[in-house]
Design an enzyme around this catalytic site. Structure first.
Site, PDB file in Angstrom:
ATOM      1  CE1 TYR A   1       6.118  22.709  70.064  1.00  0.00           C
ATOM      2  CE2 TYR A   1       7.963  22.097  68.319  1.00  0.00           C
ATOM      3  CZ  TYR A   1       7.363  22.503  69.757  1.00  0.00           C
ATOM      4  OH  TYR A   1       8.323  22.309  70.708  1.00  0.00           O
ATOM      5  CD  GLU A   2       2.440  18.187  68.651  1.00  0.00           C
ATOM      6  OE1 GLU A   2       1.312  17.727  67.992  1.00  0.00           O
ATOM      7  OE2 GLU A   2       3.370  17.546  68.432  1.00  0.00           O
ATOM      8  N   GLY A   3      -0.874  22.082  66.947  1.00  0.00           N
ATOM      9  CA  GLY A   3      -1.921  22.880  66.872  1.00  0.00           C
ATOM     10  C   GLY A   3      -1.868  24.340  67.556  1.00  0.00           C
TER      11      GLY A   3
END
Lengths: 596, 596
Positions: B440-442
């Protein structure tokens, strides 16, 4: 829901084109095993794995096994029926000894079928898998009577088997085990103690469960020299050798674990259970280790199997999921985004997994061929070579392949982004199921130590010297083949670096055994990389020859592309491993234990 | 059950001895933040994490969150009360802006506290963590009125926040998002659409939940240029700005996932929910990215946090579990076996994790210091440098630290053998919880591409050039210090290899951007290794100086031993990464997509 398609074309390539499955027909036992029969078996096995086992994989993970109040265990919905089909179709006896009702097929074919079982449903495949281990132990160490009594029912699958080694305070170090065996007047023993982590220890799929139990006979020497192996059936046999009275062995609880939920991992309590000695007193470990070596190959296969099914699903997703654009400009103008397979970093993960899987499969099947030959050849020199290779390769297959399958299953999960983390897509299960393969049948660190501490030096290092000579000859034989020179260069380079590491370990391990221990895992990976490089070089020779012969099947150039990735992008790991090995034990051992 | 002890001594070493926390007092905002205050806060935070949060970690994993029939979500037993304590103790406002009721402590201190929260209970720590992200977005993009309305309640923890980006068909590629916003006469918008993977999307711990939602205003341009950011509170505010009428946003379901079970990951349905635009129309992504960069540092911290707690438990187990004998002979004659920490391969896993953790922590705290300085300095040149460093280091912190923490948590689990695989010992949870940090978050591949595709080349490569110059100067300054020459040699070597990789990428990425993409993850790891080498060299200088000054605290020589392990046994990875990068894109891109 994830899908599975048995990689039959790849299996056929290995069996028939690269590894010479047909060579086995020279042995009496396999004289009638031809290509058509093999392919028919692969075809049927693929159907069973794809249609029956694969759909149950998620079910097993979600439901897990349930221990009921009476100590019985219910397996996940569908498992019992699938197991019935498996036995009815004769899959459990495929490569078993015909003397006891087996079909006597080669191990090379068995390993292909087993790969399908474990790829499609690892937790399920463990039930017959453990039985296979128990059969092996009885075959190696049991009396004729024991063999006649147990093997036919176990090979047919009517009865399953287990292996009971671990206790709460000991796993790796079996010398500490406490389960005791008290001799009885009738020649049997009363077995008492607790075993943990017993896979398939209790379940509802078979009429009887044949537990093989390590225990210490009263008064036996301490340590590993006082361990004996016993048969303890769940139901004692009646006068007709049918399951009769319940034995005093029961499942105390089921472990809650990270993966393989469909397999019942039990705490087994033995409370003066009736047991029968296998082989000689105090010689139980010897039998157990014969069997365990085969089981270790099976664990390596589990790793490959999870890596294969994870790869298949990741490849499908990467071609299907559209998100962002290629770095070189849109490839899919009419759609709002390109499939993520256009991204080099997604391909890196797919190529790495693919290149690993295809060579890992070759290594496993190649090892299986050596086992087939060893069992059936009358050429003692050849049998010795096969035994050497199996000894050397077993820790690599178990340790290196599963270390790698941990990496590849995680990479394949990563390709799914957030969808890989939620259970819905099934990618998490491949990672979680695979995780145990690095641990059981001897943790991978134990494999690495077995390799550098025992296998490497045995018989003056004969096994590796023979393998090196084989590789040298192979490279020489293919020296003029410019189209595949990258493969030969990669293989030669790998062998050279491996040799440097071997020399370093020999010299410095003598001075301080911790030097060998400190480099053991890195060395295991180096030998893994070198043997996979050999497999790729073998495959490249065949693929190039097919192309030269005018084949227009894409399969062959694609093999070369995949193998080339391995040579260029995976072999560089050798340098890091070599550098780490050469730092020796000191950087690891310098810190006082209390400072951790 | 696993335990957690906050590594306060190590935190103090970094803050006060290595990284110059006290430098921050030169800024008005931090003029009263002295060492005593910092240490008092670390002391209280350690108590809260060890006594309140850590015991709930396993509970959260086992119970998970429950969505009730009415769409409400119940968090695991104890979470609500712990959250209440957390807010009452003022932990949620520690480093928040005093304008809105925050305590204004430095980010360097916040990151230490946050490490404790996430190490002791990652799923719990996400609730205040997500709120922090939402606060940041409102601070960056919100109107004064929005700030006055939302920030005080969010900083106090009475209200929590979420970030709603992902939709079923798009995560990385937000340009495709479909959630729509229809302008209303009163200036608000009606938001409709579905968002997935929304952490802390619905729960029972706060009086209101402030959703930040990316949506497309009717008629806005397609792609990323038409995305706006909205505040959508769970309860609309009444005339007193208290939570009033329910807004048309609801939790449709909770995801079943591999880890962080204690955090409710929701499918959120917006059905003409009332929303308020943050900042300008169609400029939503800009705000979201400011916030996301901070969140990425937080994700790197999650990786470190799991690696730390996994290490602590593995170290305890390795010293306690007796099994087998040391290769050099029994170390523990009176017991039947030696503790497994005598084995070099067990130490390899522990040392690798320890050496990673201590330098990873340094990197995170060093980054936090740059953020503190950037926010408060009036020196534009310095602020620019800090911004450059943060831009460069963010993908490394997020991507490299979490790739590594995946490896280390798995290694720490491995030390437990079979006990690591069963849930009882808690090691599986660290691996499973950590797994999301790579996604997550890229996803980490996106981080790597951000690094090589944007951060490296920005402003003519200024960020890396500045960092390299800083490293060169540091090496020069310490050239005469023979006791730590291995550290300076390691660091110089790392910088040289990194430079070679950078040059290769610059030259070949220009020709074909896929060359940069193909080497991006390897490059991210190289920069990670080089920056950790720099952190180790910094720590070594301090530790050696303390020893030279006559300190007899074991802490300092142990630092040198641990850092030496990093230099000798971890930096060799640089060579493999470099070799892989230099093979370019061709080996990855050669295979037709259909052949996967």
């Amino acid at each position: 829901m994830p899908s599975y398609k048995a990689p039959v074309r790849d299996m056929q390539f290995l069996l028939h084109e690269v590894l010479g499955f047909e060579d086995l027909t020279q042995y009496e036992a396999f004289s009638e095993v031809d290509r058509d029969l093999a392919d028919a078996i692969l075809g049927e096995a693929s159907k069973f794995s794809e249609e029956v086992l694969a759909p149950l994989n998620v079910v097993g993970d979600h439901e897990g096994c349930t221990r009921n109040a009476d100590g019985s265990v219910t397996t996940p919905t569908g498992f019992k029926d699938a197991y019935k089909q498996m036995t009815e179709n004769g899959w459990t006896s495929l490569s078993m000894d015909p003397t006891y009702g087996g079909q006597g097929m080669p191990g090379m074919l068995q390993i292909a079928a087993s790969e399908m079982w474990t790829s499609s449903n690892m937790a399920f495949a463990m039930y017959p898998g453990l039985t296979g281990g128990a059969i092996k132990a009885i075959q190696v160490g049991g009396s004729d009577e024991q063999k006649q009594t147990y093997l036919p029912k176990m090979m047919s699958g009517e009865w399953t088997g287990t292996m009971n080694l671990t206790e709460p305070h000991c796993g790796t170090d079996l010398g500490m085990l406490k389960t005791k065996a008290v001799p009885q007047a009738d020649g049997s023993y009363k077995i008492s103690g607790q075993k943990i982590f017993i896979s398939a220890g209790e379940h509802d799929m078979s009429d009887n469960i044949v537990h093989l139990v390590l225990a210490r006979i009263e008064g036996a020497p301490a340590g590993t020299k006082g361990i004996s192996l016993f048969i303890v059936p769940k139901f004692k046999l009646d006068e007709n050798e049918d399951p009769g009275e319940r034995n005093a062995v029961s499942c105390g609880s089921i472990e809650e674990k990270m993966g393989i939920h469909g397999n019942s991992t039990c705490v087994m309590n033995y409370d003066e259970a009736e047991g029968y000695l296998i082989g000689e007193e105090n010689k139980g470990l010897r039998v157990m280790f014969v069997m365990m070596n085969e089981a270790r190959i099976g664990v390596g296969l589990q790793g490959l199997g999870q890596s294969e099914v994870a790869y298949q699903n990741a490849a499908i997703y990467a071609k299907d999921r559209i998100q962002g654009r290629a770095l070189t400009g849109p490839q899919n103008e009419e759609k709002p985004a390109d499939p993520i397979i256009v991204h080099p970093d997604v391909r890196r993960m797919l190529m790495e997994t693919k290149a690993f899987n295809e060579a890992g499969r070759a290594l496993l099947y190649w090892a299986a061929k050596h086992e087939d030959i060893e069992k059936h050849t009358e050429d003692e020199k050849l049998a010795e070579k096969c035994d050497d290779y199996l000894g050397l390769l077993t820790p690599v297959v178990k340790g290196y392949l599963t270390d790698m399958s941990m990496k590849t299953t995680i990479d394949c999960q990563q390709i799914f982004g957030g969808h890989g983390f939620v259970e819905e897509w099934g990618m998490s299960q491949f990672v979680r199921d695979n995780r145990i393969a690095l641990i059981y049948e001897g943790a991978n660190g134990v494999q690495a130590l077995d390799l550098v501490g025992r296998k490497l030096a045995r018989n003056g290092g004969r096994a590796l010297m023979t393998l090196n000579a084989e590789i040298d000859q192979f490279v020489k034989d293919n020296a003029g083949n410019d189209a595949i020179s990258e493969f030969m260069d990669g293989l030669s380079g790998a062998k050279t670096k491996l040799t440097e590491a071997t020399m370093w370990l020999m010299q410095n391990g003598m001075k301080d055994p911790n030097n060998a221990g400190a480099g053991s895992t890195d060395y295991m990976h180096m030998l893994g990389l070198a043997t996979l490089a050999y497999m790729w070089a073998k495959m490249a020779v065949v693929a190039q020859a097919k192309i030269d012969d005018g084949s227009n099947e894409d399969f062959y150039p694609n093999k070369l592309i995949t193998g080339r990735y391995f040579m260029l992008r995976m072999l560089p790991m050798l340098d890091s491993h070599l550098a780490k090995i050469k730092t020796g034990a000191e950087p690891l051992m310098a810190l006082e234990a209390a400072a951790f």
